[in-house]
Design a protein around this motif. Structure first.
Motif, PDB file in Angstrom:
ATOM      1  N   ALA A 203      31.508  -8.751   4.958  1.00 23.77           N
ATOM      2  CA  ALA A 203      31.295  -9.574   3.721  1.00 23.77           C
ATOM      3  C   ALA A 203      32.865 -10.388   3.548  1.00 23.77           C
ATOM      4  O   ALA A 203      32.916 -11.531   3.149  1.00 23.77           O
ATOM      5  CB  ALA A 203      31.329  -8.458   2.573  1.00 23.77           C
ATOM      6  N   ALA A 204      33.949  -9.801   4.084  1.00 21.39           N
ATOM      7  CA  ALA A 204      35.103 -10.630   4.189  1.00 21.39           C
ATOM      8  C   ALA A 204      35.121 -11.801   5.021  1.00 21.39           C
ATOM      9  O   ALA A 204      35.462 -12.806   4.853  1.00 21.39           O
ATOM     10  CB  ALA A 204      36.484  -9.651   4.561  1.00 21.39           C
ATOM     11  N   ILE A 206      32.145 -13.363   6.066  1.00 21.13           N
ATOM     12  CA  ILE A 206      31.382 -14.310   5.086  1.00 21.13           C
ATOM     13  C   ILE A 206      32.069 -15.339   4.302  1.00 21.13           C
ATOM     14  O   ILE A 206      32.268 -16.296   4.143  1.00 21.13           O
ATOM     15  CB  ILE A 206      30.164 -13.821   4.567  1.00 21.13           C
ATOM     16  CG1 ILE A 206      29.399 -13.087   5.682  1.00 21.13           C
ATOM     17  CG2 ILE A 206      29.464 -14.579   3.864  1.00 21.13           C
ATOM     18  CD1 ILE A 206      28.333 -12.408   5.266  1.00 21.13           C
ATOM     19  N   LYS A 207      32.739 -14.468   3.517  1.00 17.68           N
ATOM     20  CA  LYS A 207      33.900 -15.159   2.514  1.00 17.68           C
ATOM     21  C   LYS A 207      34.809 -16.131   3.071  1.00 17.68           C
ATOM     22  O   LYS A 207      34.990 -17.141   2.586  1.00 17.68           O
ATOM     23  CB  LYS A 207      34.498 -14.143   1.696  1.00 17.68           C
ATOM     24  CG  LYS A 207      35.383 -14.815   0.488  1.00 17.68           C
ATOM     25  CD  LYS A 207      35.980 -13.761  -0.411  1.00 17.68           C
ATOM     26  CE  LYS A 207      36.611 -14.064  -1.767  1.00 17.68           C
ATOM     27  NZ  LYS A 207      37.074 -13.282  -2.761  1.00 17.68           N
ATOM     28  N   ARG A 208      35.520 -15.656   4.108  1.00 21.70           N
ATOM     29  CA  ARG A 208      36.448 -16.619   4.862  1.00 21.70           C
ATOM     30  C   ARG A 208      36.060 -17.737   5.271  1.00 21.70           C
ATOM     31  O   ARG A 208      36.523 -18.999   5.140  1.00 21.70           O
ATOM     32  CB  ARG A 208      37.347 -15.653   5.828  1.00 21.70           C
ATOM     33  CG  ARG A 208      38.053 -14.688   5.237  1.00 21.70           C
ATOM     34  CD  ARG A 208      38.755 -13.852   6.504  1.00 21.70           C
ATOM     35  NE  ARG A 208      39.444 -12.434   5.915  1.00 21.70           N
ATOM     36  CZ  ARG A 208      39.907 -11.576   6.722  1.00 21.70           C
ATOM     37  NH1 ARG A 208      39.424 -11.549   8.173  1.00 21.70           N
ATOM     38  NH2 ARG A 208      40.270 -10.508   6.057  1.00 21.70           N
ATOM     39  N   ASP A 210      33.082 -18.951   4.793  1.00 19.96           N
ATOM     40  CA  ASP A 210      32.449 -20.137   3.627  1.00 19.96           C
ATOM     41  C   ASP A 210      33.637 -20.847   2.986  1.00 19.96           C
ATOM     42  O   ASP A 210      33.444 -21.905   2.633  1.00 19.96           O
ATOM     43  CB  ASP A 210      31.774 -19.285   2.582  1.00 19.96           C
ATOM     44  CG  ASP A 210      30.317 -18.742   2.995  1.00 19.96           C
ATOM     45  OD1 ASP A 210      30.083 -19.317   4.135  1.00 19.96           O
ATOM     46  OD2 ASP A 210      29.961 -17.814   2.581  1.00 19.96           O
ATOM     47  N   SER A 211      34.677 -20.127   3.026  1.00 25.70           N
ATOM     48  CA  SER A 211      35.970 -20.951   2.105  1.00 25.70           C
ATOM     49  C   SER A 211      36.612 -22.027   3.231  1.00 25.70           C
ATOM     50  O   SER A 211      37.161 -22.789   2.597  1.00 25.70           O
ATOM     51  CB  SER A 211      36.823 -20.063   1.759  1.00 25.70           C
ATOM     52  OG  SER A 211      37.633 -19.412   2.932  1.00 25.70           O
TER      53      SER A 211
END
Length: 236
Positions: A203-204, A206-208, A210-211
């Motif tokens: 999840a981390a 994916i978030k990184r 995407d950002s």
């Protein structure tokens, strides 16, 4: 002012979906009807055979075993037709721009996160790079001429390695050449990577990613397949 209609859209029935699935698959495999008939006959034959061999012999037992064989034949026919329809779908979209994105967005399951939109694209040549993130790490998939994909793949790999240090990064090229993966085996190849990270890390990552991903909204995305037309219909 007329009231808006709130009636739900009528969905095709079970038998309508079966007919559509059969028609779609028969276009790729004309011998499909004979195969299905053979499966029915074998199923009934097995049922009747068990009814004759298992004592005590009785007409009602023979009938019940025959019905059981018929039901097994129907189930086996549906499973066979579904498998063949999936192969027919892969055969239809093989080589089309956007095929890799379609497969990655529909066939990887819940353990992987991906999109049918590319993370990198060459608007002139239609080469595209897609990305999937899962328990097996980060998978970068190149679609198009391998020689022209080098820069796009290297850029995406460098970004992934910079943002997600220590997370495995795998590269796959879709095609039929040496060290390339056919579109029909893309999903199974991605899912075959061993689990290396936990769900929290996934999840981390994916978030990184995407950002830091650049917006592709202004880029002319190559026209690919229409998923509603290419996807093989499945009975529900």
């Amino acid at each position: 002012m007329a009231a808006r209609s709130t009636a739900p859209e009528k969905r095709p029935g079970f038998f309508s979906q079966i007919r559509t699935l059969f028609t779609f698959t028969r276009k790729a495999y004309p011998w499909l009807p004979w195969l299905l008939v053979g499966i029915f006959v074998v199923g009934i034959g097995l049922g009747v055979g068990f009814g004759l061999l298992i004592p005590p012999f009785a007409i009602w037992s023979l009938v019940l075993w025959g019905i059981t064989g018929l039901m097994l034949g129907i189930l086996a026919s549906l499973m066979t037709m579904t498998r063949l329809s999936t192969k027919a779908m892969y055969k239809q979209i093989d080589g089309m721009p956007g095929a890799a994105g379609h497969v990655m967005s529909t066939s990887l399951g819940r353990n992987w996160q991906s999109s049918e939109m590319p993370v990198g694209v060459n608007p002139k040549t239609q080469e595209a790079v897609y990305r999937a993130i899962g328990r097996g790490g980060i998978v970068i998939v190149g679609e198009g001429a391998r020689g022209r994909l080098t820069r796009l793949v290297n850029d995406e790999r460098s970004k992934a390695q910079r943002v997600a240090t220590g997370v495995p990064v795998h590269v796959i090229y879709v095609g039929h050449g040496e060290d390339e993966v056919p579109i029909g085996k893309l999903a199974s190849t991605v899912k075959s990577f061993p689990k290396k990270i936990d769900r929290a890390t996934m999840a981390a990552v994916i978030k990184r990613l995407d950002s830091v991903s650049q917006s592709l909204a202004s880029l002319p995305i190559p026209k690919g397949i229409d998923p509603t037309k290419a996807r093989a219909p499945r009975p529900r």
